[in-house]
Design an enzyme around this catalytic site. Sequence first.
Site, short mmCIF file in Angstrom:
data_model
loop_
_atom_site.label_atom_id
_atom_site.label_comp_id
_atom_site.label_asym_id
_atom_site.label_seq_id
_atom_site.Cartn_x
_atom_site.Cartn_y
_atom_site.Cartn_z
N ARG A 53 -9.13 -4.91 -5.72
CA ARG A 53 -8.45 -3.98 -4.83
C ARG A 53 -9.30 -2.72 -4.67
O ARG A 53 -9.39 -2.14 -3.58
CB ARG A 53 -7.10 -3.63 -5.49
CG ARG A 53 -6.08 -3.14 -4.54
CD ARG A 53 -4.71 -3.07 -5.19
NE ARG A 53 -3.91 -2.07 -4.51
CZ ARG A 53 -3.90 -0.80 -4.82
NH1 ARG A 53 -4.61 -0.35 -5.82
NH2 ARG A 53 -3.14 0.04 -4.15
N ASP B 243 9.15 -0.26 4.70
CA ASP B 243 9.95 -0.68 3.54
C ASP B 243 11.38 -0.16 3.69
O ASP B 243 12.35 -0.86 3.36
CB ASP B 243 9.34 -0.11 2.24
CG ASP B 243 7.83 -0.25 2.25
OD1 ASP B 243 7.30 -1.10 1.54
OD2 ASP B 243 7.17 0.48 3.01
N ARG C 238 13.15 -2.30 6.11
CA ARG C 238 13.52 -3.58 5.48
C ARG C 238 14.76 -3.40 4.61
O ARG C 238 15.67 -4.23 4.61
CB ARG C 238 12.35 -4.10 4.62
CG ARG C 238 11.19 -4.62 5.46
CD ARG C 238 9.96 -4.93 4.62
NE ARG C 238 8.91 -5.54 5.41
CZ ARG C 238 7.62 -5.51 5.12
NH1 ARG C 238 7.21 -4.87 4.04
NH2 ARG C 238 6.75 -6.10 5.89
N HIS D 13 3.52 2.82 -0.88
CA HIS D 13 3.81 1.62 -0.08
C HIS D 13 3.14 0.48 -0.84
O HIS D 13 1.99 0.17 -0.64
CB HIS D 13 3.24 1.78 1.34
CG HIS D 13 3.25 0.50 2.13
ND1 HIS D 13 4.39 -0.17 2.47
CD2 HIS D 13 2.23 -0.23 2.64
CE1 HIS D 13 4.07 -1.26 3.15
NE2 HIS D 13 2.77 -1.33 3.26
P1 NAD Z 1 -6.90 -7.28 11.61
O1 NAD Z 1 -8.04 -7.84 10.83
O2 NAD Z 1 -6.14 -8.16 12.55
O3 NAD Z 1 -7.43 -6.03 12.48
C1 NAD Z 1 -8.32 -5.07 12.00
C2 NAD Z 1 -9.07 -4.52 13.19
O4 NAD Z 1 -9.89 -3.43 12.72
C3 NAD Z 1 -10.01 -5.54 13.86
O5 NAD Z 1 -9.78 -5.59 15.25
C4 NAD Z 1 -11.41 -5.01 13.53
O6 NAD Z 1 -12.36 -5.31 14.52
C5 NAD Z 1 -11.12 -3.51 13.43
N1 NAD Z 1 -12.15 -2.78 12.68
C6 NAD Z 1 -12.76 -3.14 11.51
N2 NAD Z 1 -13.68 -2.23 11.17
C7 NAD Z 1 -13.66 -1.28 12.13
C8 NAD Z 1 -14.38 -0.07 12.34
N3 NAD Z 1 -15.32 0.34 11.48
N4 NAD Z 1 -14.09 0.67 13.43
C9 NAD Z 1 -13.15 0.27 14.32
N5 NAD Z 1 -12.45 -0.87 14.18
C10 NAD Z 1 -12.69 -1.62 13.10
O7 NAD Z 1 -5.91 -6.61 10.56
P2 NAD Z 1 -4.37 -6.25 10.79
O8 NAD Z 1 -3.53 -7.40 10.40
O9 NAD Z 1 -4.23 -5.65 12.14
O10 NAD Z 1 -4.17 -5.14 9.65
C11 NAD Z 1 -4.76 -3.86 9.79
C12 NAD Z 1 -4.42 -3.00 8.58
O11 NAD Z 1 -3.00 -2.69 8.58
C13 NAD Z 1 -4.69 -3.66 7.24
O12 NAD Z 1 -5.25 -2.70 6.36
C14 NAD Z 1 -3.30 -4.07 6.76
O13 NAD Z 1 -3.23 -4.19 5.37
C15 NAD Z 1 -2.51 -2.90 7.28
N6 NAD Z 1 -1.04 -3.08 7.31
C16 NAD Z 1 -0.31 -2.01 6.97
C17 NAD Z 1 1.08 -2.08 6.94
C18 NAD Z 1 1.86 -0.86 6.52
O14 NAD Z 1 3.09 -0.92 6.32
N7 NAD Z 1 1.22 0.29 6.41
C19 NAD Z 1 1.72 -3.28 7.27
C20 NAD Z 1 0.92 -4.37 7.65
C21 NAD Z 1 -0.45 -4.26 7.65
#
Ligand code: NAD
Length: 317
Positions: free
Chosen positions: A91, A151, A154, A178
């Site tokens: 992590r 959360d 949910r 979170h």
């Molecule tokens: P994903 O892989 O579908 O999308 C990530 C995007 O980021 C991609 O389009 C990629 O090209 C882009 N990216 C990567 N490096 C980059 C950079 N340097 N500059 C610009 N763009 C860049 O992932 P996802 O499923 O959309 O998840 C995105 C994030 O959201 C993850 O960290 C995930 O854990 C988080 N998330 C958070 C919550 C929450 O409650 N906060 C819930 C779900 C997911």
Amino acid sequence: MRIDKRKVALVGCGMVGMSYAYALLNQTACDELVLIDVNEKKAMGEAMDLNHGLAFAGSNMEIYAGSYEDCQNADLVVICAGVAQKPGETRLNLLKRNGEVFRSIIEPVTRSGFNGIFLVATNPVDIMTRITCQLSGFNPGRVLGSGTALDTARLRYLLGEYLQVDPKNVHAYVMGEHGDSEFVPWSQAMVATFPILDLCGREGSMRQISRSVLQEIAGQVKGAAYQIIEAKQATYYGIGMALARITRAVLGDENSVLTVSAMLRGEYGQKDVFAGVPCVINGNGVKRVLELPLLQEELEQMDASCRILKESFEGVL
Ligand code: NAD
């Protein structure tokens, strides 16, 4: 007539980013949306796809793929960009790699002259929000993370289902990280104006509930992301809606109470840590962190959660 456009710049056009963009379009929550991604072609394709829905949308919206210079006059920069955990990766290592991703984003955003509010969704969201605050040098009130907003949604959904009451009439929060150390301060949970703990083992106009059901529901909230990821690899609609809700609170200068990741400055006995807490959100970002009168045992849970967040942040420095 002066037309003051509500402008959002979205960085990261993956599943979360585009679920958010789709929610914005359906709710006509802004007037201008710029999509930015390291994968420029993807951002362009996503902009085209969304634009083709405009004929069916409630209002007009300008949507285009752009660059960091377009952040200059944005009201909100929303960051959903991130790299996924590799098999076997720790992590902490993932955190370091996402730290690098954020360095490549925050610096050009601030260089553009951006003077609005940052909203972060990338995980671990409390740490990434703190990193955004540090890298941008912005006043902490103008940097917030989605925190425990999802959360909390949910939790309200599950309590509403059990009690057969609209989740909008359930007032209960998930607080802290979170993640695994989040907790529900049950002493503060209400349905309509009934304290939920008063419903435990008592007949009345509201369905009875018990302490063990409450514990079960809190466990389901904590396990929800794992369960969804196991079933469909990622979660995105719920967080997309949560981000859209926070966006409306900011762009509408609403003074709405939402559980976002905000910098604590003495509240709950915590300092210099970003954690999910109920806050008043308006056009200036976090107007105020609400300090709920938690019980001693709940304060201890908050303390344990914040300790984990501090250690993670220090580990990434
Ligand atoms: P994903 O892989 O579908 O999308 C990530 C995007 O980021 C991609 O389009 C990629 O090209 C882009 N990216 C990567 N490096 C980059 C950079 N340097 N500059 C610009 N763009 C860049 O992932 P996802 O499923 O959309 O998840 C995105 C994030 O959201 C993850 O960290 C995930 O854990 C988080 N998330 C958070 C919550 C929450 O409650 N906060 C819930 C779900 C997911």
